[in-house]
Structures are given as structure tokens and as C-alpha cells.
Design a protein around this motif. Structure first.
Motif, PDB file in Angstrom:
ATOM      1  N   GLU A  76      -6.014  -1.425  70.234  1.00  7.21           N
ATOM      2  CA  GLU A  76      -6.194  -2.846  69.930  1.00  7.21           C
ATOM      3  C   GLU A  76      -7.649  -3.166  69.602  1.00  7.21           C
ATOM      4  O   GLU A  76      -7.963  -4.281  69.202  1.00  7.21           O
ATOM      5  CB  GLU A  76      -5.713  -3.688  71.116  1.00  7.21           C
ATOM      6  CG  GLU A  76      -4.197  -3.578  71.346  1.00  7.21           C
ATOM      7  CD  GLU A  76      -3.722  -4.431  72.495  1.00  7.21           C
ATOM      8  OE1 GLU A  76      -4.584  -4.914  73.261  1.00  7.21           O
ATOM      9  OE2 GLU A  76      -2.499  -4.622  72.636  1.00  7.21           O
ATOM     10  N   GLU A  78     -10.668  -3.332  67.330  1.00 10.48           N
ATOM     11  CA  GLU A  78     -10.784  -3.403  65.867  1.00 10.48           C
ATOM     12  C   GLU A  78     -11.651  -2.277  65.300  1.00 10.48           C
ATOM     13  O   GLU A  78     -11.393  -1.779  64.205  1.00 10.48           O
ATOM     14  CB  GLU A  78     -11.346  -4.764  65.448  1.00 10.48           C
ATOM     15  CG  GLU A  78     -10.369  -5.909  65.676  1.00 10.48           C
ATOM     16  CD  GLU A  78     -10.882  -7.222  65.099  1.00 10.48           C
ATOM     17  OE1 GLU A  78     -11.957  -7.197  64.447  1.00 10.48           O
ATOM     18  OE2 GLU A  78     -10.229  -8.257  65.292  1.00 10.48           O
ATOM     19  N   GLN A  81      -9.470   0.747  65.166  1.00 10.59           N
ATOM     20  CA  GLN A  81      -8.482   0.564  64.105  1.00 10.59           C
ATOM     21  C   GLN A  81      -9.097   0.857  62.740  1.00 10.59           C
ATOM     22  O   GLN A  81      -8.472   1.487  61.889  1.00 10.59           O
ATOM     23  CB  GLN A  81      -7.929  -0.856  64.133  1.00 10.59           C
ATOM     24  CG  GLN A  81      -7.018  -1.152  65.314  1.00 10.59           C
ATOM     25  CD  GLN A  81      -6.484  -2.566  65.287  1.00 10.59           C
ATOM     26  OE1 GLN A  81      -6.671  -3.297  64.309  1.00 10.59           O
ATOM     27  NE2 GLN A  81      -5.810  -2.975  66.348  1.00 10.59           N
ATOM     28  N   GLN A  88      -5.038  -2.076  54.814  1.00 15.35           N
ATOM     29  CA  GLN A  88      -4.328  -3.216  55.375  1.00 15.35           C
ATOM     30  C   GLN A  88      -4.640  -4.466  54.564  1.00 15.35           C
ATOM     31  O   GLN A  88      -5.700  -4.594  53.964  1.00 15.35           O
ATOM     32  CB  GLN A  88      -4.684  -3.432  56.846  1.00 15.35           C
ATOM     33  CG  GLN A  88      -6.103  -3.896  57.107  1.00 15.35           C
ATOM     34  CD  GLN A  88      -6.312  -4.272  58.575  1.00 15.35           C
ATOM     35  OE1 GLN A  88      -5.384  -4.700  59.254  1.00 15.35           O
ATOM     36  NE2 GLN A  88      -7.532  -4.104  59.055  1.00 15.35           N
ATOM     37  N   LYS A 139       2.374  -6.597  59.871  1.00 18.21           N
ATOM     38  CA  LYS A 139       1.476  -7.093  60.905  1.00 18.21           C
ATOM     39  C   LYS A 139       2.095  -8.204  61.746  1.00 18.21           C
ATOM     40  O   LYS A 139       1.785  -8.333  62.934  1.00 18.21           O
ATOM     41  CB  LYS A 139       0.181  -7.595  60.257  1.00 18.21           C
ATOM     42  CG  LYS A 139      -0.610  -6.511  59.575  1.00 18.21           C
ATOM     43  CD  LYS A 139      -1.811  -7.044  58.823  1.00 18.21           C
ATOM     44  CE  LYS A 139      -2.925  -7.458  59.740  1.00 18.21           C
ATOM     45  NZ  LYS A 139      -4.143  -7.810  58.994  1.00 18.21           N
ATOM     46  N   ASP A 140       2.982  -9.010  61.148  1.00 20.11           N
ATOM     47  CA  ASP A 140       3.544 -10.134  61.895  1.00 20.11           C
ATOM     48  C   ASP A 140       4.714  -9.717  62.793  1.00 20.11           C
ATOM     49  O   ASP A 140       5.212 -10.528  63.575  1.00 20.11           O
ATOM     50  CB  ASP A 140       3.992 -11.246  60.935  1.00 20.11           C
ATOM     51  CG  ASP A 140       5.070 -10.767  59.965  1.00 20.11           C
ATOM     52  OD1 ASP A 140       5.184  -9.540  59.782  1.00 20.11           O
ATOM     53  OD2 ASP A 140       5.778 -11.617  59.397  1.00 20.11           O
ATOM     54  N   THR A 142       4.871  -6.225  64.295  1.00 22.01           N
ATOM     55  CA  THR A 142       4.486  -5.191  65.246  1.00 22.01           C
ATOM     56  C   THR A 142       2.990  -4.932  65.114  1.00 22.01           C
ATOM     57  O   THR A 142       2.314  -5.563  64.303  1.00 22.01           O
ATOM     58  CB  THR A 142       5.298  -3.896  65.015  1.00 22.01           C
ATOM     59  OG1 THR A 142       5.070  -2.998  66.089  1.00 22.01           O
ATOM     60  CG2 THR A 142       4.923  -3.224  63.699  1.00 22.01           C
ATOM     61  N   SER A 143       2.476  -4.019  65.900  1.00 20.40           N
ATOM     62  CA  SER A 143       1.044  -3.695  65.888  1.00 20.40           C
ATOM     63  C   SER A 143       0.868  -2.194  65.891  1.00 20.40           C
ATOM     64  O   SER A 143       1.819  -1.430  66.118  1.00 20.40           O
ATOM     65  CB  SER A 143       0.344  -4.298  67.112  1.00 20.40           C
ATOM     66  OG  SER A 143       0.820  -3.682  68.305  1.00 20.40           O
ATOM     67  N   ARG A 145      -0.670  -0.448  68.091  1.00 24.56           N
ATOM     68  CA  ARG A 145      -0.377   0.033  69.442  1.00 24.56           C
ATOM     69  C   ARG A 145       1.125   0.190  69.653  1.00 24.56           C
ATOM     70  O   ARG A 145       1.585   1.204  70.190  1.00 24.56           O
ATOM     71  CB  ARG A 145      -0.968  -0.937  70.464  1.00 24.56           C
ATOM     72  CG  ARG A 145      -0.629  -0.588  71.908  1.00 24.56           C
ATOM     73  CD  ARG A 145      -1.226  -1.589  72.867  1.00 24.56           C
ATOM     74  NE  ARG A 145      -0.848  -1.281  74.245  1.00 24.56           N
ATOM     75  CZ  ARG A 145      -1.266  -1.971  75.302  1.00 24.56           C
ATOM     76  NH1 ARG A 145      -2.095  -3.008  75.121  1.00 24.56           N
ATOM     77  NH2 ARG A 145      -0.888  -1.641  76.522  1.00 24.56           N
ATOM     78  N   GLU A 146       1.896  -0.801  69.215  1.00 24.66           N
ATOM     79  CA  GLU A 146       3.350  -0.754  69.402  1.00 24.66           C
ATOM     80  C   GLU A 146       3.987   0.382  68.612  1.00 24.66           C
ATOM     81  O   GLU A 146       4.945   1.010  69.077  1.00 24.66           O
ATOM     82  CB  GLU A 146       3.969  -2.096  69.010  1.00 24.66           C
ATOM     83  CG  GLU A 146       3.643  -3.225  69.978  1.00 24.66           C
ATOM     84  CD  GLU A 146       4.163  -4.566  69.495  1.00 24.66           C
ATOM     85  OE1 GLU A 146       4.801  -4.602  68.423  1.00 24.66           O
ATOM     86  OE2 GLU A 146       3.919  -5.579  70.168  1.00 24.66           O
TER      87      GLU A 146
END
Length: 798
Positions: A76, A78, A81, A88, A139-140, A142-143, A145-146
């Protein structure tokens, strides 16, 4: 029915049949080697995927592996990431995960259906060889991390090492090294203890002889159960798909030889052939490791050491420095011109960015980016110059992967199957037939020679060389061409270049040099401020004439354009705070459709036409010699957007049979290429890459010429550095030699198999000798393909 258990206590997977080495996933009496196999088995028995994993809150046992809540909390962050994400935007994220647990077809099935396990995953494509999964998620929904937690929960925990983000030379599979170590140890000691057999010790010393025989028996067991596993696994997978691959005879030979030898030792009738059996495994593994290492090395050089021959403008002390891709480092400021590709992730520091990410996402609608925002590698700037601060090094493998996406080069599907593919399909069946006939013959005539003959047949006959020849020849030629600054999209381009019958050149920036231009201005005098505006506007474009004009005037100050637009085949237009400026052809700038002599760029400020910059073209020094060589073997054409002023010069240069077409717009060039193809020609188009994108894409082989510029375009099949254009004929000869090398190695392999089988069928070939000869054939093919292609390249001075 329960899962089968091996003699050493290990269990075979109920679905794929592989040994359950580390993880055993139980379901009643059934044992599975991975979650993928268990899931596929459930699906085949009418159990829905979502129900199986309890994704819809249905009652039942949740089959997922529990993941510690904070395990992937670092994803999580940034900053982390930014190091991991390939691309993205507001909607989606692209990420590539390395999944070392991936090992069978069930894994592939499960991972490519990840969207059914996590609705936020838009797509998942697996590279089984590299054990990588390219995942796109929304993005809206899941993430990052998920997604990582989803993979871990089904048994595929991503390997994420923030200290190992740079690409490194790939290593050989360690398990195969251990297997060959065991086989080599056993083979050496069995040979040593078999000397009494070789020397014919008499019966009075049989006590010692039996000790050696049983010791050999014991040493052969780990070779049978561990070292030979790659052949069993490969054979079992092929059998599951109702197909016998080339590993099946090898596995059969190992098993038959062991069973026969064990029978002789136990019954006391002989010492068996344990030396042959362990030798078979040892030499076969040695050949396989060498092949694997060679292939990985070629792939590494292709992806990480042979960079695209393009130059990126790096800003240092307000000066533009053309810089090669591998020399771009984080912290550099890059100047990206209109229609140029962004080579590395960075932060937008100046200008208005309209980024076309169709190269990455397939969607061509430009995305507006403001200063301070991240822009990603693979995007193309579509409106004027921008400056970006590099935050991540260039990833050549990522750009290569994007370039090879099928969407960017439509290729005809060839339905016909080659002789090699047909042979590979039926080779094992033919081999089994020969072995059966041989067994019947020797059983009836001399039973003692039957088993050595059958074993030798299974070992000696192998079409590996047929398939290796193409792979390794192509790989070596790609490497040679890359080192000579001709970078090809893929191996298919080698064959396409070798089959070309018609070569089409663009004139400006291809036959002529944009760096050597005599430029004279004619018309109303331009003030120093107006000259700077012209230079600044010309510098926004990557067209060879614009580059030459900007270089000729020389920029002394920065000028911002509130609006910029480039019109293919016409010119460029920009708007400053004071007025609008147009640079381009006479028809577009002045409205006069009459033809003018020579090459000119007209200038208009507001509604007033001021004059024109006249260009005297300089042809590259090596072009006359190159054209003289090419016209002996190929039909030649030149397409130019200029007028006919240089028609006589070009006709003398290219010969009377060459086709010269002037006043050609981009759509005219595309139509001409299409016309040649309809006439049956295999067309090679050579242009500047950006302004000839349509013609390059339409042609059978499109080559973009880069002259200290970023001319990378997905429309082309190859990129060549302008200095290397003089070697084009030599490059084509090397590509044509590729096919001859493959055919020669094919014939050599056929001859090897015929001779080997001739002696094996007669029972005159020892299984051990066959085991040495079989990988030797593969090594000889490697020597032939590498040696021949390297020798030809040396002869061609490449």
C-alpha cells in the motif's frame, strides 16, 4: 479411488500425476500437488469455481489458504508501488508478478481465470517459461495488495524482492543441476565397479562380482527415481493430452533398462546394464542443461543487453544531448518530442502532455497529464514537447514485450504445417513401430540381442536437433544483428527479410541525411524573435526537415506554445501568446497547389506568408554503393513527398527499372505498398518510422531509420541506426543464410537418425554409446548453427 503412492512414500497428484514434493492438498482420499489441480478436478466434476473457493458466501468449507493480514501491507506504500507497477491510469493498473510455484497446466488454467476469483482483475496472461503472470486490475474494485493476497490464498504467493528489481542474468534450474550431480556420481561409480564385468573375471571370484552388482543396483535406484524425473514428467504430461512427445522413448528406455538389469542381478544371471542406464540419464541431462543455458543466454542478450538503436534527448545545462537507452538513469531530464515514445517512467516537469497509451492498453484516446503527474514507459506524446524527470530505469524487456503484442502487427495465419511439425507429431509412433518390428525379429532369431537393440533404438533416435536448429540459429542471428544496431521485432522478421523481393525507400531522412542540409531562406526578412519562434516550433516535431531546420537556426531561448498540432504530409502549426505560426508545404501554408522546384518549408505568421526555407539534400555517403548492390537482386522504388526536382539524380542512382513517385502523401505510400503486395511482391519498406507509419505497417517488413532520434514505433518490424544503413544488403544476406543453415542442420539430423537406427536395429550399438551419441547430435547442431551463422557474419564483416 485414492491417489497412488510411490515406493519411496511420495504421493502422485490425483489430477496431473506429478509427484507431490512440498505441498499436499487433501480432499477425501485424493491428494493434489497444487490448488490449480484441485480446482480443475472440481470443475471437471461440475463444481463451479466460485463455489469451490466460497467466493459467493455460499455455505461450505472455504478452500483458500489463510493469508496473514499484514503480510502484504507494504504494497500500500506508493513508493513501493511505483517500483513494481508497469503502468496505471485512472481506471487500471498493470503489474507483472513472478510466481515460482507455477509448474503445470492446471496452474496456468487457474491463473488465467483469476478474474473469476477476484472480480477486480480485468485480465491475467501467463508466461509459463518465465513463471510470470501479467495482471491488469481495476483500481475501483481491488488493489495491488488484494491481488497479491488473492494469489497467495490459492497457493501462488508472488515473489517480491525490492532489492532485486533490476533484471539479472537468468540462472539454470538448480533442481536439474542436482539431478545431473546424482546421475554423474552414480554413473562414475557404476563404471568403476563394472570393470570386473568388462574384464571377464572368472567364476571363482563371483562373490566379489555379486557385491559389485548389488552396489550398482543400489546406485541406480536414485537415478531412476530422482535424476530421470524430468523425462517422466514430460512424458506423463504428453500422455495426458493423448500425445507422445520425444521424452517418452527416453523414459521408456530408462525404465526398460533398469527392469531388465534388476532382473539379471536378482536372478544371478548377469550384471545388467546399470552403466548404460545411468549414462543415458547423465548425458541426456547434460545436453538439456546446455541447451537450456544457451537459450536463456540468447534470451537475456535479446532482452537486456541489445538495446534499441534509438537516441533520447537528455537535457543537460539547457542543451539537448542525444543519449542511448542504456545510459538513461533516474534523475535525468528527458525532452520528448511530438509523436515520440516515452522510454522510461517519469514525472512530467514541463509542457502539456497528451499521452497515447494504445501501445500499452490498446486504447488510442490520448490522456491529459499535468505537471507533477507520473507518465509511464510505452506512452506516446501527441502534442508538442514535454520534459520528464526519470524515476525508473529503462526496461528493455518491457518495451520488447509491448512491441511483440499481436495487436500491433497483423500477420496472416498460415494453416499449412511444415514437415518438421508433422515429423515431431508422428516421430514417436514411428519409433515405437521400428522398435516393435526389431523386437519380433530378434526374438525369433537371437533373443539375447533383442533388449540391447530395443534400448538403443529408443535412445539414439531423437528429432531434438530438428527443433533446436531453428531456435538457436534465429537466436544467434538476432544477437548478431542487435550488436550491429539493427533490432528486429522477433525471429519471424528474419525469415521475412530473407524473402523480400521489392525494397521501397522513403527519400527524406532515409536516403538523405537530416544532419547534412544546406538551408537558405528566401522571402521577407525574419526578425531574431521570429527566427526563434520558427526554431522552437520546428523543434516540436520529429520530421527530418523540422529537425534540420531547428538545428540550422539554433535555439537560444525557450518559447512556450499554448497549442501545437502536426498534420502528416502537410506540416506543423503552433500558437504562442502573440500569434499563430505555420511551417510546411506550399499547398498547405500558402494555398497554392502549383508545384515548386526543390525541397522547401514555407513559413506563415498569422495570415501572412513570409517566405520559404530551401533545402539542398545531401545523400548519405554509402547510399550509391548500397543501391548498386541492391538493384542487382531486388526491384527498387522511392516514395517522396517532395517534388520532382531530383528525379533525374535519383533515376541515375537507382537505375532505369526503378520506380520513382513524388508528391506522395502518407495514404499514397500505403496504397502503393498494397498495390505491390497484390502483384505478389514481398515488400520491405524503409522509412523514418513516424511519418511513414502506415506504409511501414502495411509492408511485409517495415524498417524504421533512427538518426540520433527516438524513432521507435510499434508499426515497424525493425529499427536500424542510420549509420548502419549502408550494411543493409549484408543484413539481408545473413537473414537469407538463416534458412540455409536450418535446412543443413535438418538434413544433418535426418542423416544422424537414419545411420543411428541402422546400427541400433542390427543390435550392433551399445545403449551406452547411444546415450553418448544422442546428446552429441544436439551439441553438433549447436556447433553447426552457431558456428555457421557466426562464420557467415564474420565473412560479411558483421
Amino acid at each position: 479411488m485414492a491417489s497412488p503412492v510411490l515406493t519411496d512414500g511420495k504421493t502422485l497428484c490425483y489430477h496431473c500425476g506429478e509427484t507431490c514434493l512440498n505441498t499436499k492438498i487433501h480432499s477425501a482420499e485424493k491428494v493434489f500437488c497444487c490448488e490449480g489441480c484441485k480446482m480443475v478436478f472440481q470443475i471437471l466434476n461440475q463444481s463451479e469455481l466460485c463455489d469451490y473457493y466460497n467466493l459467493n458466501d455460499n455455505p461450505g468449507i472455504n478452500q483458500r489458504i489463510r493469508v496473514r493480514k499484514d503480510k502484504f501491507a507494504f504494497l500500500e506504500d506508493e513508493k513501493i508501488q511505483l517500483q513494481l507497477i508497469s503502468f496505471q491510469d485512472e481506471k487500471q493498473v498493470h503489474i507483472t508478478f513472478y510466481l515460482p510455484q507455477m509448474h503445470c497446466s492446471s496452474c496456468l488454467y487457474l491463473l488465467e481465470n483469476l478474474h473469476r476469483l477476484n472480480p477486480g482483475v480485468a485480465s491475467s496472461k501467463v508466461n509459463f517459461t518465465r513463471k510470470e503472470a501479467d495482471i491488469v486490475f481495476l483500481k475501483d474494485k481491488t488493489s495491488l495488495r488484494e491481488v497479491a493476497e488473492t494469489l497467495t490464498s490459492i497457493g501462488y504467493e508472488p515473489y517480491i524482492s525490492l532489492n532485486d528489481l533490476k533484471e539479472k542474468r537468468p540462472a539454470i534450474d538448480r533442481s536439474m543441476v542436482y539431478q545431473i550431480g546424482v546421475a554423474g556420481f552414480a554413473f562414475g561409480n557404476i563404471m568403476l565397479m563394472s570393470f570386473p564385468e568388462y574384464l571377464g573375471i572368472d567364476a571363482s571370484e563371483k562373490g566379489l562380482l555379486n557385491v559389485f552388482r548389488w552396489a550398482n543396483f543400489g546406485l541406480a535406484i536414485p537415478v531412476l527415481l530422482y535424476s530421470a524425473l524430468p523425462f517422466y514428467i514430460s512424458s506423463w504430461k504428453s500422455l495426458k493430452h493423448k500425445f507422445l512427445n520425444i521424452d517418452a522413448p527416453i523414459a521408456l528406455a530408462v525404465i526398460i533398462t533398469f527392469i531388465r538389469s534388476a532382473f539379471e542381478v536378482i536372478s544371478g544371471t548377469g550384471g545388467g546394464y546399470f552403466d548404460s542406464m545411468t549414462g543415458i540419464v547423465f548425458f541426456m541431462l547434460a545436453g538439456r542443461i546446455l541447451q537450456d543455458k544457451t537459450y536463456r543466454q540468447l534470451s537475456f542478450e535479446r532482452d537486456y543487453t541489445s538495446y534499441f538503436p534509438i537516441a533520447i534527448s537528455v537535457l543537460k545545462d539547457s542543451r539537448e544531448i542525444p543519449t542511448a537507452l542504456p545510459d538513461i538513469k533516474p534523475g535525468n531530464t528527458l525532452l520528448i518530442h511530438n509523436e515520440e515514445l516515452i522510454p522510461a517512467d517519469g514525472i512530467l516537469t514541463r509542457g502539456k502532455a497528451f499521452i497515447d497509451y494504445s501501445f500499452v492498453t490498446g486504447e488510442s484516446l490520448p490522456v491529459l497529464k499535468d505537471m507533477g503527474e507520473i507518465v509511464y514507459a510505452g506512452g506516446k506524446q501527441t502534442e508538442g514537447n514535454i520534459e520528464i524527470l526519470v524515476v525508473k530505469e529503462v526496461t528493455q524487456s518491457y518495451l520488447t514485450k509491448l512491441w511483440n503484442r499481436d495487436e500491433f502487427k497483423e500477420q496472416e495465419e498460415i494453416n499449412t504445417r511444415s514437415f518438421v511439425h508433422l515429423l515431431s507429431r508422428y516421430f514417436t509412433y514411428i519409433l515405437l513401430g521400428i522398435a516393435a518390428l526389431t523386437a519380433v525379429y530378434w526374438q525369433l532369431n537371437e533373443p539375447a540381442r533383442m533388449w540391447p537393440a530395443i534400448t538403443s533404438i529408443f535412445i539414439i533416435a531423437c528429432p531434438c536437433a530438428l527443433f533446436l536448429s531453428n531456435t538457436f540459429t534465429n537466436g544467434n542471428i538476432l544477437r548478431i544483428l542487435g550488436r550491429n544496431h539493427l533490432y528486429l521485432r522477433n525471429a519471424q522478421t528474419i525469415e521475412d527479410m530473407g524473402r523480400a523481393t521489392h525494397i521501397v525507400f522513403d527519400k527524406t531522412g532515409t536516403l538523405t541525411s537530416s544532419r547534412q542540409q544546406d538551408i537558405v531562406y528566401e522571402g521577407h526578412p525574419l526578425s531574431a524573435d521570429q527566427l526563434q519562434q520558427v526554431a522552437a516550433l520546428a523543434d516540436q516535431s520529429n520530421h527530418p526537415l523540422s529537425k534540420a531546420l531547428a538545428h540550422h537556426i539554433g535555439r537560444t531561448r525557450h518559447i512556450e506554445f499554448s497549442r501545437f498540432k502536426e498534420f502528416a504530409g502537410k506540416g506543423i502549426e503552433g500558437e504562442t501568446e502573440q500569434e499563430s505560426i505555420r511551417l510546411g508545404s506550399s499547398a498547405w501554408v500558402t494555398g497554392n497547389t502549383g508545384h515548386h522546384s526543390g525541397t522547401s518549408v514555407f513559413v506563415r505568421f498569422g495570415d501572412e506568408v513570409y517566405g520559404q526555407f530551401r533545402f539542398s539534400n545531401h545523400y548519405r555517403e554509402a547510399i550509391p554503393a548500397l543501391i548498386n548492390d541492391l538493384r542487382k537482386e531486388y526491384r527498387l522504388s522511392v516514395l517522396s513527398g517532395d517534388n520532382t526536382a531530383e528525379q533525374e539524380t535519383l533515376q541515375k542512382l537507382l537505375g532505369k527499372n526503378a520506380t520513382l513517385l513524388f508528391h506522395q502523401k502518407p495514404e499514397d505510400k500505403l496504397r502503393y505498398i498494397n498495390f505491390l503486395q497484390q502483384q505478389g511482391g514481398k515488400v520491405m519498406m524503409i522509412g523514418d518510422g513516424l511519418n511513414d507509419a502506415g506504409a511501414l505497417k502495411q509492408s511485409d517488413i517495415g524498417i524504421a531509420v533512427a538518426e540520433q532520434t527516438n524513432n521507435f514505433t510499434p508499426s515497424s518490424d525493425a529499427i536500424i541506426e542510420a549509420k548502419q544503413l549502408s550494411r543493409l544488403n549484408r543484413f539481408i544476406r545473413l537473414c537469407r543464410a538463416n534458412r540455409n543453415i536450418v535446412v543443413a542442420s535438418f538434413v544433418m539430423s535426418i542423416v544422424y537418425n537414419v545411420i543411428g537406427l541402422f546400427f541400433a536395429v542390427q543390435g550392433n550399438l551399445s545403449p551406452l554409446i547411444a546415450a553418448i551419441l544422442m546428446p552429441s547430435s544436439s551439441l553438433s547442431i549447436l556447433l553447426l548453427t552457431f558456428g555457421s551463422s557466426s562464420l557467415i557474419a564474420r565473412k560479411l564483416k558483421l
